[in-house]
Write an enzyme that holds these catalytic residues in place. Structure first.
Site, PDB file in Angstrom:
ATOM      1  N   THR A   1     -12.689  16.261 -11.060  1.00 41.41           N
ATOM      2  CA  THR A   1     -11.312  16.195 -10.570  1.00 41.41           C
ATOM      3  C   THR A   1     -10.953  14.780 -10.140  1.00 41.41           C
ATOM      4  O   THR A   1      -9.859  14.280 -10.440  1.00 41.41           O
ATOM      5  CB  THR A   1     -11.122  17.176  -9.406  1.00 41.41           C
ATOM      6  OG1 THR A   1     -11.367  18.506  -9.871  1.00 41.41           O
ATOM      7  CG2 THR A   1      -9.718  17.095  -8.837  1.00 41.41           C
TER       8      THR A   1
ATOM      9  N   THR B   1     -10.203   4.634  10.729  1.00 43.41           N
ATOM     10  CA  THR B   1     -10.086   3.823  11.940  1.00 43.41           C
ATOM     11  C   THR B   1      -9.557   4.609  13.127  1.00 43.41           C
ATOM     12  O   THR B   1      -9.546   4.101  14.249  1.00 43.41           O
ATOM     13  CB  THR B   1      -9.187   2.593  11.696  1.00 43.41           C
ATOM     14  OG1 THR B   1      -7.924   3.022  11.172  1.00 43.41           O
ATOM     15  CG2 THR B   1      -9.835   1.632  10.721  1.00 43.41           C
TER      16      THR B   1
ATOM     17  N   HIS C   1     -11.058  12.836  -2.736  1.00 40.78           N
ATOM     18  CA  HIS C   1     -12.280  13.477  -2.235  1.00 40.78           C
ATOM     19  C   HIS C   1     -12.323  14.888  -2.809  1.00 40.78           C
ATOM     20  O   HIS C   1     -11.719  15.814  -2.270  1.00 40.78           O
ATOM     21  CB  HIS C   1     -12.260  13.506  -0.706  1.00 40.78           C
ATOM     22  CG  HIS C   1     -13.571  13.881  -0.091  1.00 40.78           C
ATOM     23  ND1 HIS C   1     -13.779  13.856   1.261  1.00 40.78           N
ATOM     24  CD2 HIS C   1     -14.751  14.274  -0.633  1.00 40.78           C
ATOM     25  CE1 HIS C   1     -15.028  14.223   1.530  1.00 40.78           C
ATOM     26  NE2 HIS C   1     -15.627  14.489   0.387  1.00 40.78           N
TER      27      HIS C   1
ATOM     28  N   LYS D   1      -7.181   8.273  -1.072  1.00 40.18           N
ATOM     29  CA  LYS D   1      -8.496   8.711  -0.561  1.00 40.18           C
ATOM     30  C   LYS D   1      -8.981   9.970  -1.275  1.00 40.18           C
ATOM     31  O   LYS D   1      -9.245  11.003  -0.657  1.00 40.18           O
ATOM     32  CB  LYS D   1      -8.438   8.933   0.948  1.00 40.18           C
ATOM     33  CG  LYS D   1      -8.028   7.702   1.750  1.00 40.18           C
ATOM     34  CD  LYS D   1      -8.007   7.999   3.240  1.00 40.18           C
ATOM     35  CE  LYS D   1      -7.597   6.780   4.046  1.00 40.18           C
ATOM     36  NZ  LYS D   1      -6.172   6.425   3.854  1.00 40.18           N
TER      37      LYS D   1
ATOM     38  N   LYS E   1       0.846  -1.194   0.000  1.00 37.02           N
ATOM     39  CA  LYS E   1       0.000   0.000   0.000  1.00 37.02           C
ATOM     40  C   LYS E   1       0.881   1.244   0.000  1.00 37.02           C
ATOM     41  O   LYS E   1       1.779   1.376   0.824  1.00 37.02           O
ATOM     42  CB  LYS E   1      -0.913   0.030   1.221  1.00 37.02           C
ATOM     43  CG  LYS E   1      -1.838   1.260   1.250  1.00 37.02           C
ATOM     44  CD  LYS E   1      -2.778   1.222   2.449  1.00 37.02           C
ATOM     45  CE  LYS E   1      -2.137   1.754   3.715  1.00 37.02           C
ATOM     46  NZ  LYS E   1      -1.938   3.235   3.659  1.00 37.02           N
TER      47      LYS E   1
END
Length: 237
Positions: A69, A124, A64, A62, A33
């Site tokens: 875009t 988390t 957002h 992530k 990752k």
């Protein structure tokens, strides 16, 4: 798919040199990752290097933003050949649908496999108290995560990232074809770090996770290869 293919190791390191050194010390790891810090420091070249070594790559940035875009970013990630990428579920259905469409469209143009788009439900590091007091969400952690997962399903997203504590709920709610990736995994005997909602690898798989993400228990171990193999053995891989 064996245990080694289902345990993703987070390359949460500061630069490309450190990341490459770790990858070379742990050749048993097949899935890495790459997150915000490392990608910002090392750029696409590190992804290309990992793919050239035959590794699978989870690009965890992530996304957002407005749909257009995010679509552009997803097309760029598809060109890099990543296997998984993340977007925030809270970006809403138009953004989620744009991400999926961009990945599948760019992959079709290239004649290559499309990355699976994963919607991040709730980080988390957040718990019920923070969710209610700081984000003004009063439906509880499980209710909020379930709502966002259902939104992801209805948007055509292939899976979610969620705490292992919500995995069983989402497996039942979203079905067996929906990918569930769980961070916040701590092998027996390790601390929680800054993640509040954690389980062991065996517990997470038992609840229905497809992939686990493990970071510091491997990356800070004296021998990362040994630490990774111990985790795989813990889940019977």
């Amino acid at each position: 798919m064996g245990g080694a293919e289902r345990v993703i190791v987070a390359l949460d390191l500061a630069d490309a040199q450190a990341a490459r050194a770790l990858v070379e010390r742990a050749p048993a790891v097949r899935f890495w990752k790459v997150g915000l810090e490392l990608f910002t420091a090392a750029g696409p070249g590190l992804i290309e290097w990992l793919k050239a070594r035959g590794c699978r790559v989870f690009l965890d940035l992530k996304f957002h933003d407005i749909p257009n875009t995010v679509a552009g970013a997803c097309r760029a990630a598809t060109r890099l050949g990543v296997d998984l990428l993340t977007v925030h579920a809270t970006g809403g259905q138009p953004m989620l649908m744009a991400a999926v469409s961009a990945c599948t469209g760019e992959a079709a143009r290239l004649g290559s496999p499309a990355p699976a788009v994963l919607a991040v439900t709730l980080l988390t590091s957040l718990d019920a108290q923070l969710l209610e007091q700081q984000l003004l969400v009063n439906v509880g952690v499980s209710g909020y995560v379930e709502h966002l997962a259902v939104l992801a399903v209805s948007s055509g997203v292939q899976g979610v990232v969620c705490s292992p504590l919500e995995t069983a709920l989402l497996r039942e709610r979203c079905g067996n074809d929906f990918l569930i990736v769980t961070p916040g995994i701590r092998p027996g005997g390790s601390g929680e770090g800054d993640q509040r909602r954690t389980l062991t690898p065996g517990e997470a798989f038992a609840r229905g996770a497809d992939y686990l993400v493990v970071g510091r228990p491997v990356t800070t171990a004296p021998d990362p290869q040994v630490a990774f193999k111990a985790i795989v053995a813990e889940v019977g891989g």
